[in-house]
Design a protein around this motif. Structure first.
Motif, PDB file in Angstrom:
ATOM      1  N   GLU A 168      38.514  42.218  46.056  1.00 23.93           N
ATOM      2  CA  GLU A 168      37.884  43.395  46.636  1.00 23.93           C
ATOM      3  C   GLU A 168      38.687  44.659  46.325  1.00 23.93           C
ATOM      4  OE1 GLU A 168      35.691  44.922  50.710  1.00 23.93           O
ATOM      5  OE2 GLU A 168      36.589  42.931  50.644  1.00 23.93           O
ATOM      6  N   LEU A 169      40.011  44.534  46.366  1.00 28.08           N
ATOM      7  CA  LEU A 169      40.844  45.673  45.967  1.00 28.08           C
ATOM      8  C   LEU A 169      40.611  46.016  44.501  1.00 28.08           C
ATOM      9  CD1 LEU A 169      44.199  44.764  47.763  1.00 28.08           C
ATOM     10  CD2 LEU A 169      42.793  46.781  48.210  1.00 28.08           C
ATOM     11  N   TYR A 170      40.459  44.990  43.680  1.00 26.12           N
ATOM     12  CA  TYR A 170      40.180  45.209  42.252  1.00 26.12           C
ATOM     13  C   TYR A 170      38.837  45.906  42.075  1.00 26.12           C
ATOM     14  CZ  TYR A 170      38.716  43.887  37.512  1.00 26.12           C
ATOM     15  OH  TYR A 170      38.240  43.895  36.229  1.00 26.12           O
ATOM     16  N   SER A 171      37.837  45.472  42.799  1.00 24.40           N
ATOM     17  CA  SER A 171      36.507  46.055  42.645  1.00 24.40           C
ATOM     18  C   SER A 171      36.475  47.506  43.103  1.00 24.40           C
ATOM     19  CB  SER A 171      35.472  45.236  43.421  1.00 24.40           C
ATOM     20  OG  SER A 171      35.626  45.396  44.819  1.00 24.40           O
ATOM     21  N   ARG A 172      37.432  47.893  43.936  1.00 18.55           N
ATOM     22  CA  ARG A 172      37.532  49.277  44.392  1.00 18.55           C
ATOM     23  C   ARG A 172      38.463  50.102  43.493  1.00 18.55           C
ATOM     24  NH1 ARG A 172      35.829  49.911  49.788  1.00 18.55           N
ATOM     25  NH2 ARG A 172      35.155  47.952  50.716  1.00 18.55           N
ATOM     26  N   SER A 173      38.893  49.522  42.385  1.00 22.02           N
ATOM     27  CA  SER A 173      39.718  50.210  41.381  1.00 22.02           C
ATOM     28  C   SER A 173      41.130  50.511  41.855  1.00 22.02           C
ATOM     29  CB  SER A 173      39.046  51.516  40.928  1.00 22.02           C
ATOM     30  OG  SER A 173      37.740  51.268  40.505  1.00 22.02           O
ATOM     31  N   PHE A 174      41.624  49.741  42.792  1.00 23.25           N
ATOM     32  CA  PHE A 174      42.996  49.946  43.235  1.00 23.25           C
ATOM     33  C   PHE A 174      43.993  49.148  42.413  1.00 23.25           C
ATOM     34  CE2 PHE A 174      40.887  51.749  46.868  1.00 23.25           C
ATOM     35  CZ  PHE A 174      41.764  52.717  47.300  1.00 23.25           C
ATOM     36  N   LEU A 175      43.506  48.238  41.569  1.00 19.59           N
ATOM     37  CA  LEU A 175      44.388  47.393  40.772  1.00 19.59           C
ATOM     38  C   LEU A 175      44.103  47.623  39.296  1.00 19.59           C
ATOM     39  CD1 LEU A 175      43.972  44.068  42.794  1.00 19.59           C
ATOM     40  CD2 LEU A 175      45.513  45.979  43.264  1.00 19.59           C
ATOM     41  N   GLU A 176      45.120  47.417  38.460  1.00 19.87           N
ATOM     42  CA  GLU A 176      44.928  47.543  37.016  1.00 19.87           C
ATOM     43  C   GLU A 176      45.593  46.368  36.307  1.00 19.87           C
ATOM     44  OE1 GLU A 176      46.668  51.095  35.517  1.00 19.87           O
ATOM     45  OE2 GLU A 176      48.723  50.390  35.747  1.00 19.87           O
ATOM     46  N   ASP A 177      45.407  46.303  34.988  1.00 19.41           N
ATOM     47  CA  ASP A 177      45.912  45.171  34.185  1.00 19.41           C
ATOM     48  C   ASP A 177      45.503  43.850  34.820  1.00 19.41           C
ATOM     49  OD1 ASP A 177      47.020  46.976  32.473  1.00 19.41           O
ATOM     50  OD2 ASP A 177      49.063  46.789  33.256  1.00 19.41           O
ATOM     51  N   PHE A 178      44.286  43.819  35.298  1.00 18.31           N
ATOM     52  CA  PHE A 178      43.802  42.670  36.068  1.00 18.31           C
ATOM     53  C   PHE A 178      43.386  41.553  35.109  1.00 18.31           C
ATOM     54  CE2 PHE A 178      40.799  40.267  38.636  1.00 18.31           C
ATOM     55  CZ  PHE A 178      41.353  40.309  39.899  1.00 18.31           C
ATOM     56  N   GLU A 179      43.923  40.343  35.322  1.00 14.27           N
ATOM     57  CA  GLU A 179      43.582  39.182  34.503  1.00 14.27           C
ATOM     58  C   GLU A 179      43.208  38.024  35.419  1.00 14.27           C
ATOM     59  OE1 GLU A 179      43.357  38.865  31.245  1.00 14.27           O
ATOM     60  OE2 GLU A 179      44.013  40.897  30.749  1.00 14.27           O
ATOM     61  N   ASP A 180      42.137  37.347  35.065  1.00 12.75           N
ATOM     62  CA  ASP A 180      41.664  36.190  35.827  1.00 12.75           C
ATOM     63  C   ASP A 180      42.044  34.925  35.074  1.00 12.75           C
ATOM     64  OD1 ASP A 180      40.371  34.240  37.237  1.00 12.75           O
ATOM     65  OD2 ASP A 180      38.389  35.169  37.175  1.00 12.75           O
ATOM     66  N   PHE A 181      42.934  34.119  35.657  1.00 13.73           N
ATOM     67  CA  PHE A 181      43.359  32.875  35.036  1.00 13.73           C
ATOM     68  C   PHE A 181      42.804  31.664  35.778  1.00 13.73           C
ATOM     69  CE2 PHE A 181      46.327  35.938  33.396  1.00 13.73           C
ATOM     70  CZ  PHE A 181      46.497  35.547  32.080  1.00 13.73           C
ATOM     71  N   GLY A 182      41.621  31.801  36.299  1.00 10.73           N
ATOM     72  CA  GLY A 182      40.959  30.673  36.937  1.00 10.73           C
ATOM     73  C   GLY A 182      41.362  30.514  38.383  1.00 10.73           C
ATOM     74  N   THR A 183      42.530  29.928  38.613  1.00 12.68           N
ATOM     75  CA  THR A 183      42.961  29.691  39.986  1.00 12.68           C
ATOM     76  C   THR A 183      43.753  30.859  40.563  1.00 12.68           C
ATOM     77  OG1 THR A 183      44.989  28.610  39.249  1.00 12.68           O
ATOM     78  CG2 THR A 183      43.073  27.209  39.599  1.00 12.68           C
ATOM     79  N   VAL A 184      44.095  31.823  39.732  1.00 11.80           N
ATOM     80  CA  VAL A 184      44.939  32.909  40.209  1.00 11.80           C
ATOM     81  C   VAL A 184      44.636  34.177  39.412  1.00 11.80           C
ATOM     82  CG1 VAL A 184      46.859  32.427  38.612  1.00 11.80           C
ATOM     83  CG2 VAL A 184      47.342  33.479  40.829  1.00 11.80           C
ATOM     84  N   TYR A 185      44.812  35.329  40.071  1.00  3.16           N
ATOM     85  CA  TYR A 185      44.694  36.622  39.411  1.00  3.16           C
ATOM     86  C   TYR A 185      46.092  37.190  39.184  1.00  3.16           C
ATOM     87  CZ  TYR A 185      39.919  36.556  41.338  1.00  3.16           C
ATOM     88  OH  TYR A 185      38.645  36.216  41.677  1.00  3.16           O
ATOM     89  N   TYR A 186      46.224  37.921  38.087  1.00  2.00           N
ATOM     90  CA  TYR A 186      47.453  38.660  37.823  1.00  2.00           C
ATOM     91  C   TYR A 186      47.083  40.141  37.728  1.00  2.00           C
ATOM     92  CZ  TYR A 186      51.517  40.509  35.361  1.00  2.00           C
ATOM     93  OH  TYR A 186      52.618  41.250  35.006  1.00  2.00           O
TER      94      TYR A 186
END
Length: 878
Positions: free
Chosen positions: A482-500
């Motif tokens: 949800e923080l990512y969808s609100r543009s508060f996070l960057e360099d966002f990567e989805d590795f399946g079980t975890v986000y970086y």
């Protein structure tokens, strides 16, 4: 000015008071009326808290009233947690059957009579304080606000964020910067200090300097121009040694066996500069130094002297907010990044505020949007955050609030906290605002994972499932997304079980802005810690004076988030234990004391304890196992630890356990009582041969098992782990993965499997087939003898991610690979012949894999990121 998180704290407190546990215990100790009176007052106060938070800037005294309520609520929570501690003690006492333990309990402060007297006094005290504050609140004329109408609508999880290829309005900037990179050095290449050209990109926070640098860095023309490309983020600390290490690492190809990070850290500066010069010598390179804050010219010249050994035509891009720093470092005039054009601003805003084409249906909102855009000043981050905060919101009044909000009238502050970003923060749900504030405890440019932040939030009781029965670990991921969808996070990567992910500097500034008073990151510039601070991080060793830390007993968090920074003073640790009895989260990573005080048992509220990277500690005191509230215990890289603590089974709430030990055998009875254990990690346990030896029963709650660098481990007891969902096995050279081949294939619930460096394995173990209905991610790395993939791989109908890396003998794909219709992400790298057969259009296997959304064949960029990320997963977060 500090924000308060009163509503969320009050809501959490009411949830506890309504539980069966508190009702039963309060009746048993004749405290039921006091507890119910406390609950009734809290319900009244909670009803007007939202109105108070909205009016706190306009009504004098409201901020202080909110602060008082927050303090009494937190104190109440500390008191009520005593009920939970008492209940856990009774459970352990009953299960043990030990006469000695029962005698000790009778003479302790947790004896029922002593406990009853103490709790009655404390509850009456907090109830009296809350009643007084509630009465004081009547003078503010606050109104009751419906919670549901006060929060933003939840955005769709499928909302797509802009990647580098979707950046709006920076095409000209990219071309101008590339033109600068392609030009010869204006003062001539190869002459003294002018041997390398430095191009500064300058502008204030949020304009997109880093985004522009990434666009240029990843442009294919740069690959042809510069054989060697390196990216190094500098941020606040311009430490020459660390920068040199980062450049060396960035210049290293992860496909080649390189010196481990631990070895690099042990090199002195002379050895490091020699290795750096060897890496760069005669290479035409492009180096990006991102986010430079250093204004010390001597430090810059020292670094420049080390890196000016490249071939003629080497270039450096520097991004910075400071014109003076740009002038100091640049050998050509700065490229001053401006705001976006009005047309691009509107395009970017609408892209984040609406689904594609949706804006045509709401022309009235678009007109208001144009006014909002004008106030964003061309800043991409402001446009994205304000737009995304209105995504799927079609209420005209809400758009007008965004347009007319008084924060727009605030001047841009020196630390670049944009009014639009603060406004987006204000419109977050209260539960998300509270969690967001914890990012202030970490330095800028810190790389996070969803798992480690979820662990943190869980131990502090901040996560609540919006769907009732959802797993608490998944709730943490939802918060992050949800923080990512609100543009508060960057360099966002989805590795399946975890986000970086990381935080943009501007967003980090915002976290500092909202977290004042309650949160503090301590460094060498800290002269005093305010009395009201409850969450503390220490990021520099020379700030560890015991006189600095407050005597206020409400501290709940002490962490050391920076590698290499830890506490070495046993006296200071004992002071903390004595003073801060309500600690929930204590991270003593990188500390170097030899013993843990017996007094650790007094921290009865402690939920998380980390002793990572303490090579001095040999054993834990027996009193340690009295920490019945402990949910997370990390003993990673405690290379001197001889044995696990006795009576480990007393830690009945333990959910995550990370172990490094000198033991060779771990018996089943050491784990049999850990019925809540969700995650178990072993690493650098070179003597370990057997897990759970003598086990007769299964471990039904274990979902995650990670085993790394356990060189003598011989087997894995998967038959004891029926609910296992995540398995990561790396660098276990004696481990036979093809075990239980004589038994029928066991049905598994595994979703994520990563196996690495199994040098003797010629085929994948057949037990993986038992997860054919559940496996979503399969990562295979460094199988140097692997010759083929089994045909049963085609039965993995849920498989979404398949990465095959460094398997040079692998020649063929399964013949019916096209049946994997769910597969979205395929990487094949370090497999020369197989890679050739999978080349787009021309490869004989292309028809097998052409349906897959994302295919990378022999592309090292994504693999390098994966390599770095997986290393972090194993070392830091699960």
């Amino acid at each position: 000015m500090a924000e308060y998180f009163v509503f969320e704290i009050a809501e959490s407190l009411l949830g506890k008071l309504a539980s069966n546990l508190y009702e039963e215990v309060s009746r048993a100790f004749d405290l039921y009326e006091d507890v119910q009176g406390l609950r009734d007052t809290l319900l009244i106060v909670k009803g007007v808290l939202l109105d108070a938070e909205e009016k706190k800037e306009k009504k004098h005294g409201l901020r202080e009233w909110l602060r008082q309520i927050q303090n009494v609520c937190l104190d109440t929570e500390d008191v009520l947690d005593g009920f939970e501690c008492q209940s856990l003690r009774k459970q352990v006492l009953k299960a043990s059957g030990s006469t000695r333990m029962k005698v000790d309990h009778f003479f302790s402060s947790s004896n029922s009579l002593v406990f009853r007297f103490r709790m009655a006094r404390q509850i009456k005290n907090v109830r009296r304080r809350l009643d007084k504050i509630a009465a004081d609140g009547r003078k503010f004329g606050l109104e009751r606000i419906d919670v549901e109408h006060s929060r933003l609508q939840r955005r769709e999880m499928t909302y797509s964020h802009v990647d580098a290829s979707g950046v709006i309005g920076r095409e000209k900037d990219r071309e101008e910067t590339i033109k600068l990179l392609m030009q010869p050095h204006p003062h001539g290449d190869g002459y003294g200090d002018q041997s390398v050209c430095v191009i500064p990109i300058v502008g204030f926070g949020g304009l997109g300097k880093t985004t522009l640098a990434k666009l240029v860095f990843n442009d294919k023309r740069m690959d042809d121009l510069f054989p060697l490309k390196m990216w190094v983020c500098i941020s606040d600390d311009f430490d020459i040694r660390q920068i040199v290490v980062k450049i060396i690492n960035s210049a290293s190809d992860p496909t080649i066996s390189v010196v481990p990070q631990e070895s690099i850290d042990n090199l002195d500066i002379e050895q490091l500069q020699s290795r750096l010069r060897h890496k760069l010598s005669c290479q035409k390179y492009l180096l990006v130094l991102d986010d430079v804050w250093n204004d010390d010219r001597a430090k810059w010249i020292e670094l420049k002297d080390l890196i000016k050994v490249g071939a003629i035509g080497s270039k450096i891009i520097v991004t910075t907010r400071s014109h003076s720093i740009a002038s100091m470092m640049g050998t050509v005039p700065s490229y001053v990044l401006e705001g976006l054009s009005a047309e691009n601003c509107l395009s970017l805003f609408l892209k984040w505020a609406f689904k594609e084409g949706e804006e045509k249906e709401h022309p009235n909102l678009v007109e208001i949007g144009k006014e909002i855009v004008k106030k964003c000043g061309g800043v991409p981050l402001a446009l994205k955050t304000s737009g995304s905060s209105l995504f799927s919101v079609f209420d005209l009044e809400r758009w007008e609030v965004m347009r007319d909000h008084e924060l727009w009238n605030l001047k841009q502050q020196e630390d670049d906290i944009l009014p639009s970003l603060k406004l987006s923060y204000d419109q977050m749900p209260s539960y998300l605002r509270h969690c967001f504030a914890f990012f202030s405890l970490y330095p800028k440019d810190f790389g996070f994972t969803s798992a480690e932040m979820a662990n943190f939030w869980v131990t502090l009781g901040l996560l609540r499932s919006p769907f009732g029965s959802q797993k608490i670990e998944n709730v943490g991921k939802l918060y992050i997304y949800e923080l990512y969808s609100r543009s508060f996070l960057e360099d966002f990567e989805d590795f399946g079980t975890v986000y970086y992910f990381k935080l943009h500097d501007l967003v980090h500034d915002l976290s500092l802005y909202v977290a004042k008073e309650e949160f503090l990151m301590v460094n060498s510039h800290t002269r005093k810690i305010p009395e009201q601070v409850r969450h503390i991080s220490v990021v520099e060793n020379d700030s560890l004076s015991h006189t600095l830390f407050p005597k206020f007993r409400g501290v709940r968090t002490i962490i050391f988030p920076v590698d290499g920074v830890g506490v070495g003073s046993e006296y200071l640790l004992e002071t903390w234990i004595k003073r801060y009895k309500y600690l929930r989260h204590l991270d003593l990573s990188d500390s170097f004391f030899e013993t843990l005080p017996n007094s650790i048992a007094k921290l009865e509220h402690l939920r998380a304890l980390s002793l990572d990277n303490n090579c001095s500690i040999k054993r834990l005191p027996n009193s340690f196992c009295k920490l019945q509230n402990l949910q997370m215990l990390s003993l990673r890289r405690c290379l001197g630890l001889e044995t696990l603590p006795k009576r480990l089974g007393m830690l009945i709430r333990l959910r995550k356990l990370y172990i490094t030990t000198k033991q060779s055998i771990l018996l089943e009875d050491e784990f049999a009582s850990l019925n809540s254990l969700h995650t178990l990690i072993f690493e650098y346990s070179d003597n370990l041969k057997f897990l759970f030896q003598g086990a007769q029963a299964q471990l039904p709650s274990l979902k995650v098992l990670i085993i790394q660098s356990c060189g003598n481990l011989e087997s894995l007891p998967l038959h004891l782990l029926p609910k296992l969902e995540v398995l990561i096995v790396t660098r276990c050279v004696m481990l036979n993965l093809s075990f239980n081949s004589e038994r029928p294939i066991q049905r598994l619930m595994m979703k994520y499997l990563h196996i690495e460096q199994c040098a003797r394995q010629q085929t994948l173990p057949q037990w993986i087939q038992g997860a054919s209905n559940t496996l979503r991610t399969l990562l295979i790395s460094n199988f140097h003898c692997l010759e083929k993939l089994p045909e049963w791989l085609n039965t993995m109908t849920d498989l979404k991610m398949l990465h095959i890396v460094n398997c040079p003998q692998l020649l063929h794909l399964p013949s019916e690979m096209h049946r994997l219709r769910a597969l979205e992400d395929l990487i094949i790298d370090g497999c020369p012949e197989l890679g050739r057969k999978c080349e787009p259009q021309s490869g004989e296997y292309w028809s097998f894999i052409s349906h897959i959304k994302c295919v990378s064949i022999g592309e090292t960029r994504k693999r390098k990121l994966l390599f770095q990320m997986l290393s972090r997963l194993r070392l830091k977060c699960t």
